[in-house]
Scaffold this motif. Structure first.
Motif, PDB file in Angstrom:
ATOM      1  N   ARG A   1       0.781  -1.300  -0.035  1.00  0.00           N
ATOM      2  CA  ARG A   1      -0.021   0.110   0.013  1.00  0.00           C
ATOM      3  C   ARG A   1       0.860   1.300   0.056  1.00  0.00           C
ATOM      4  NH1 ARG A   1      -2.097   0.218   6.279  1.00  0.00           N
ATOM      5  NH2 ARG A   1      -0.183   0.200   7.147  1.00  0.00           N
TER       6      ARG A   1
ATOM      7  N   ASN B   1       1.289   6.056  -1.121  1.00  0.00           N
ATOM      8  CA  ASN B   1       1.761   7.253  -0.337  1.00  0.00           C
ATOM      9  C   ASN B   1       2.826   7.824  -1.606  1.00  0.00           C
ATOM     10  OD1 ASN B   1       3.030   8.957   1.320  1.00  0.00           O
ATOM     11  ND2 ASN B   1       3.814   7.350   2.721  1.00  0.00           N
TER      12      ASN B   1
ATOM     13  N   ARG C   1       2.444  11.788  -3.026  1.00  0.00           N
ATOM     14  CA  ARG C   1       3.782  12.827  -3.287  1.00  0.00           C
ATOM     15  C   ARG C   1       3.770  13.299  -4.751  1.00  0.00           C
ATOM     16  NH1 ARG C   1       6.821  12.625   1.628  1.00  0.00           N
ATOM     17  NH2 ARG C   1       6.010  11.335   3.006  1.00  0.00           N
TER      18      ARG C   1
ATOM     19  N   ARG D   1       8.825   2.807  -2.787  1.00  0.00           N
ATOM     20  CA  ARG D   1       7.563   2.231  -2.610  1.00  0.00           C
ATOM     21  C   ARG D   1       6.544   1.887  -3.521  1.00  0.00           C
ATOM     22  NH1 ARG D   1       6.477   7.102   1.875  1.00  0.00           N
ATOM     23  NH2 ARG D   1       8.038   6.447   3.503  1.00  0.00           N
TER      24      ARG D   1
ATOM     25  N   LYS E   1      20.690   3.439   1.362  1.00  0.00           N
ATOM     26  CA  LYS E   1      20.890   2.175   1.817  1.00  0.00           C
ATOM     27  C   LYS E   1      19.862   1.229   1.091  1.00  0.00           C
ATOM     28  CE  LYS E   1      23.393   3.146   5.870  1.00  0.00           C
ATOM     29  NZ  LYS E   1      23.202   3.106   7.552  1.00  0.00           N
TER      30      LYS E   1
ATOM     31  N   ARG F   1      12.508  -8.666   0.483  1.00  0.00           N
ATOM     32  CA  ARG F   1      12.345  -6.920   0.171  1.00  0.00           C
ATOM     33  C   ARG F   1      13.186  -6.840  -0.922  1.00  0.00           C
ATOM     34  NH1 ARG F   1      14.034  -3.329   3.142  1.00  0.00           N
ATOM     35  NH2 ARG F   1      15.561  -4.547   4.220  1.00  0.00           N
TER      36      ARG F   1
ATOM     37  N   GLU G   1      21.123  -5.597   0.131  1.00  0.00           N
ATOM     38  CA  GLU G   1      21.589  -7.057   0.157  1.00  0.00           C
ATOM     39  C   GLU G   1      20.895  -7.963  -0.732  1.00  0.00           C
ATOM     40  OE1 GLU G   1      18.844  -6.530   4.129  1.00  0.00           O
ATOM     41  OE2 GLU G   1      20.235  -5.349   2.937  1.00  0.00           O
TER      42      GLU G   1
ATOM     43  N   ARG H   1      28.811  -5.555  -4.133  1.00  0.00           N
ATOM     44  CA  ARG H   1      27.791  -6.533  -3.827  1.00  0.00           C
ATOM     45  C   ARG H   1      27.863  -7.341  -4.788  1.00  0.00           C
ATOM     46  NH1 ARG H   1      24.834  -5.416   0.527  1.00  0.00           N
ATOM     47  NH2 ARG H   1      25.139  -3.613   1.564  1.00  0.00           N
TER      48      ARG H   1
ATOM     49  N   ARG I   1      30.506 -10.226  -2.390  1.00  0.00           N
ATOM     50  CA  ARG I   1      29.869 -10.607  -1.249  1.00  0.00           C
ATOM     51  C   ARG I   1      29.085 -11.707  -1.427  1.00  0.00           C
ATOM     52  NH1 ARG I   1      27.676  -6.013   2.330  1.00  0.00           N
ATOM     53  NH2 ARG I   1      29.603  -4.139   2.004  1.00  0.00           N
TER      54      ARG I   1
ATOM     55  N   ILE J   1       0.077   8.222   7.581  1.00  0.00           N
ATOM     56  CA  ILE J   1       0.554   7.216   6.605  1.00  0.00           C
ATOM     57  C   ILE J   1       1.859   7.029   6.351  1.00  0.00           C
ATOM     58  CG2 ILE J   1       0.549   7.091   3.960  1.00  0.00           C
ATOM     59  CD1 ILE J   1      -1.906   8.755   3.926  1.00  0.00           C
ATOM     60  N   ASP J   2       2.801   8.124   6.680  1.00  0.00           N
ATOM     61  CA  ASP J   2       4.188   7.922   6.891  1.00  0.00           C
ATOM     62  C   ASP J   2       4.753   7.129   7.966  1.00  0.00           C
ATOM     63  OD1 ASP J   2       4.746   9.394   4.264  1.00  0.00           O
ATOM     64  OD2 ASP J   2       5.379  11.242   5.556  1.00  0.00           O
TER      65      ASP J   2
ATOM     66  N   ALA K   1       2.762   4.762   9.232  1.00  0.00           N
ATOM     67  CA  ALA K   1       2.408   3.431   8.951  1.00  0.00           C
ATOM     68  C   ALA K   1       3.448   2.782   8.097  1.00  0.00           C
ATOM     69  CB  ALA K   1       0.792   3.227   8.424  1.00  0.00           C
ATOM     70  N   ASP K   2       3.906   3.510   7.195  1.00  0.00           N
ATOM     71  CA  ASP K   2       4.694   3.046   6.101  1.00  0.00           C
ATOM     72  C   ASP K   2       6.135   2.599   6.855  1.00  0.00           C
ATOM     73  OD1 ASP K   2       3.069   2.753   3.931  1.00  0.00           O
ATOM     74  OD2 ASP K   2       3.855   4.756   2.908  1.00  0.00           O
TER      75      ASP K   2
ATOM     76  N   GLU L   1       8.062  -1.300   7.284  1.00  0.00           N
ATOM     77  CA  GLU L   1       9.455  -1.354   6.678  1.00  0.00           C
ATOM     78  C   GLU L   1      10.333  -2.046   7.595  1.00  0.00           C
ATOM     79  OE1 GLU L   1      12.394   1.060   3.565  1.00  0.00           O
ATOM     80  OE2 GLU L   1      10.438   1.985   4.000  1.00  0.00           O
ATOM     81  N   PRO L   2      11.004  -3.146   7.332  1.00  0.00           N
ATOM     82  CA  PRO L   2      11.850  -3.845   8.134  1.00  0.00           C
ATOM     83  C   PRO L   2      13.017  -3.030   8.379  1.00  0.00           C
ATOM     84  CG  PRO L   2      10.800  -5.331   6.482  1.00  0.00           C
ATOM     85  CD  PRO L   2      10.545  -4.235   6.189  1.00  0.00           C
ATOM     86  N   PRO L   3      13.725  -3.134   9.359  1.00  0.00           N
ATOM     87  CA  PRO L   3      14.857  -2.179   9.485  1.00  0.00           C
ATOM     88  C   PRO L   3      16.195  -2.643   8.450  1.00  0.00           C
ATOM     89  CG  PRO L   3      14.576  -3.399  11.398  1.00  0.00           C
ATOM     90  CD  PRO L   3      13.717  -3.690  10.758  1.00  0.00           C
ATOM     91  N   GLU L   4      16.741  -1.985   7.943  1.00  0.00           N
ATOM     92  CA  GLU L   4      18.114  -2.303   7.030  1.00  0.00           C
ATOM     93  C   GLU L   4      19.029  -2.848   7.651  1.00  0.00           C
ATOM     94  OE1 GLU L   4      18.130  -0.996   3.634  1.00  0.00           O
ATOM     95  OE2 GLU L   4      16.567   0.529   3.620  1.00  0.00           O
ATOM     96  N   ARG L   5      19.717  -4.012   7.085  1.00  0.00           N
ATOM     97  CA  ARG L   5      20.861  -4.502   7.561  1.00  0.00           C
ATOM     98  C   ARG L   5      21.912  -3.795   7.418  1.00  0.00           C
ATOM     99  NH1 ARG L   5      22.452 -10.430   5.332  1.00  0.00           N
ATOM    100  NH2 ARG L   5      23.830  -9.017   4.009  1.00  0.00           N
ATOM    101  N   GLY L   6      22.776  -3.537   8.401  1.00  0.00           N
ATOM    102  CA  GLY L   6      23.961  -2.642   8.303  1.00  0.00           C
ATOM    103  C   GLY L   6      24.953  -2.868   6.785  1.00  0.00           C
ATOM    104  N   GLU L   7      25.712  -1.697   6.453  1.00  0.00           N
ATOM    105  CA  GLU L   7      26.370  -1.964   5.250  1.00  0.00           C
ATOM    106  C   GLU L   7      27.619  -2.823   5.605  1.00  0.00           C
ATOM    107  OE1 GLU L   7      26.250   0.109   2.095  1.00  0.00           O
ATOM    108  OE2 GLU L   7      24.431  -0.533   2.809  1.00  0.00           O
TER     109      GLU L   7
END
Lengths: 478, 107
Positions: free
Chosen positions: A148, A152, A156, A228, A289, A346, A351, A422, A426, B93-94, B96-97, B101-107
């Motif tokens: 969804r 959003n 924008r 998104r 990222k 995702r 990654e 990458r 990797r 809305i922001d 909720a998004d 969104e799952p947290p990013e894995r570190g670089e």
């Protein structure tokens, strides 16, 4: 028989590039299911692309009219064909009921940007640009079946492009009022009665169209839409909307820059927008990222290089801008198609590229070609564009343009290099799925990736076509 | 605006002002429907300015048609946002998004 078909395609090439997608859109929207709609959309996009290739061939031989439209409209048609073909593997981004309409809107986008390039009256350009923009918002919004968050991003894009519509309308009105010319061709010859107001109108129009091309600092919508939106929508926005908008900026600039009272101001505006885009896009790409945000910001930086060439206002500068536009389109299509096929929970996380070059060598090669082109590495289209830009900048006494081009390449080494590292250096995470990328997605990624390198190896035809198109700065003879 | 009468200047300036207010609202308003209204205001403001400049009916009609199309798309978008998020406040809305969104894995 074949000759008859070729002649039928060759005679009204611009009309085919505009009408085939629009007629195809009507047919596509009326199809009962996603697969039938995709077939209808693919057929019409390929007809337009066939006409485009014939047109491009004639342009390279110097047989057709000069002008940005003759160069850029075939590019848009080819990008649209790639997007529509790739969408066949991405139909799950849309619900079954929405898919035919989304494909139809993608075709409307393509036809509208081509129409904007061929329209001669300001009001025609305005209507075509706004049709493309509304279609673009629609495609992004329809791609919310999987996530969804696409809604959003669409909001924008809607807000900013809607505001830009008002700006374009006022700008076109001021130009018309100030010059008395309702057509683009009349601009360079018009007696300008109010230079300041007319220049303000020109600035409004150029800023308005630049916003659709995601040029900084008006690219606030790009991060949300690219990260998104559904894959098919992102591909369409990047490869059709941004390329089309950039081409229209170049097209308008080609008519505005030769006008004595407007040229200097418009050139300054294009130069400032280009430089800001290079700096902001490069910095954001280095810090990104998220794969698709990286693609969006890298495209902003590359688009800045296109504008820098145009800002020079010379035939050499315009030829450099057109070569850069081709490099931009090739890299963007290759990167976005391959990224859309990358497996993972995702697919927009960086990654997902880990070990992708080994898991899917062909798709990995397409991403690598795009990254190398972004860097401006030798033997790529990006290098050719950057080289042309530096030659034109130094030759025109604008060393800062050459410096900005070098800066864009150096920044490209950071973010493009990170992608390549990458891809090949990797290991994929233990949870990564095998990379089984669809052929309809892989084909456009490979074709555009190969084009991004082949052009760098054998650039003669592209350079000839760009030089011929740019020689008509101010538009083809009426 | 040489030769322009005050009667022309006032609606032109008013139109530009409405355009600017609408553009800011369309880009930054915290409510989706306010953004739609902002887009409508921006285009209507430019139409007012163009009318003051004496533009032809075809230009005004084209602008009005684009405004109508934008409003239709904008309202449809707001309805879909309401269905998907249960609201049309951009901050909600922001949020909720961001939560989805799952947290990013570190670089």
């Amino acid at each position: 028989m074949m000759q008859v078909v070729l002649d039928a395609l060759r005679a009204p090439e611009p009309a085919i590039m505009v009408l085939a997608p629009l007629i195809g859109a009507a047919l596509t929207a009326s199809m009962p299911g996603p697969r039938a709609a995709w077939l209808a959309a693919t057929l019409s996009a390929l007809v337009a692309a066939a006409a485009a290739i014939l047109g491009a061939n004639s342009l390279a031989k110097g047989e057709t009219a000069t002008g940005v439209a003759a160069f850029a409209a075939p590019l848009i048609a080819c990008c649209a064909a790639a997007v529509v073909v790739a969408s066949g593997a991405l139909l799950k981004d849309f619900s079954d009921r929405a898919a035919p309409f989304a494909l139809a809107l993608i075709l409307v986008m393509s036809g509208s940007w081509s129409a904007a390039l061929h329209a001669d009256r300001w009001i025609g350009v305005f209507l075509a640009v706004e049709t493309a923009s509304v279609a673009c918002v629609g495609v992004v919004a329809l791609s919310a079946a999987q996530d969804r968050g696409a809604l959003n991003g669409a909001l924008r894009l809607f807000g900013m492009s809607g505001a830009a519509a008002g700006l374009f309308l006022l700008g076109a009105g001021l130009i018309w009022w100030g010059t008395g010319a309702a057509t683009l061709h009349g601009l360079s010859l018009a007696a300008i009665r109010a230079p300041t107001l007319t220049l303000l109108g020109v600035s409004f129009v150029l800023i308005s169209v630049s916003l659709r091309a995601a040029l900084a600092p008006m690219h606030g919508w790009a991060g949300a839409v690219f990260s998104r939106g559904g894959h098919a929508a992102v591909l369409a926005v990047a490869a059709i909307n941004c390329v089309g908008a950039l081409a229209v900026v170049l097209h308008l600039g080609a008519h505005i820059l030769p006008a004595p009272a407007l040229g200097a101001g418009a050139s300054t505006l294009l130069g400032v927008l280009g430089a800001i885009s290079v700096v902001v896009g490069s910095v954001q790409s280095i810090g990104a990222k998220n794969l698709r945000r990286l693609g969006a910001y890298a495209a902003t930086a590359q688009a800045g290089c296109v504008l820098l060439g145009a800002a020079l206002g010379s035939i050499a500068g315009y030829a450099a801008a057109l070569v850069q536009l081709v490099a931009y389109a090739g890299a963007v299509v290759a990167l976005q198609c391959a990224a859309a096929g990358a497996p993972g929970a995702r697919a927009n996380a960086m990654e997902t590229m880990d070990g992708f070059g080994r898991r899917s060598p062909l798709a990995g090669a397409a991403v690598a070609a795009a990254a190398l082109s972004f860097m401006g590495a030798p033997l790529t289209a990006g290098f050719l564009g950057r080289w042309q830009l530096m030659e034109a900048g130094i030759g025109g006494g604008a060393g800062w343009v050459a410096a900005a081009g070098v800066g864009a390449s150096l920044a490209g080494v950071f973010y493009g290099g990170r992608l390549i590292e990458r891809l090949y250096f990797r290991r994929a995470s233990a949870t990564a799925r095998p990379a089984g990328i669809s052929r309809v997605l892989l084909a456009p990624a490979l074709i555009f990736g190969m084009a991004a390198t082949a052009i760098g190896v054998a650039p003669e035809a592209l350079l000839r076509a760009a030089a011929h198109a740019a020689s008509g700065l101010g538009g083809p003879a009426p | 605006m040489s030769g322009a009468s005050a009667s022309m200047l006032a609606p032109f300036a008013a139109g530009v002002l409405i355009l600017l207010v609408g553009a800011v609202s369309a880009s930054t308003s915290p409510n989706a429907l306010h953004r739609v209204a902002g887009v409508l205001a921006a285009i209507c403001g430019s139409l007012l300015s163009l009318a003051a400049l004496g533009m032809g009916q075809d230009v005004l009609l084209a602008g009005a048609a684009v405004a109508l199309a934008q409003v239709i798309v904008g309202v449809a978008l707001a309805v879909r946002l309401q269905e998907a998020y249960g609201g049309i406040e951009v901050d909600d809305i922001d949020a909720a998004d961001a939560a989805a969104e799952p947290p990013e894995r570190g670089e």
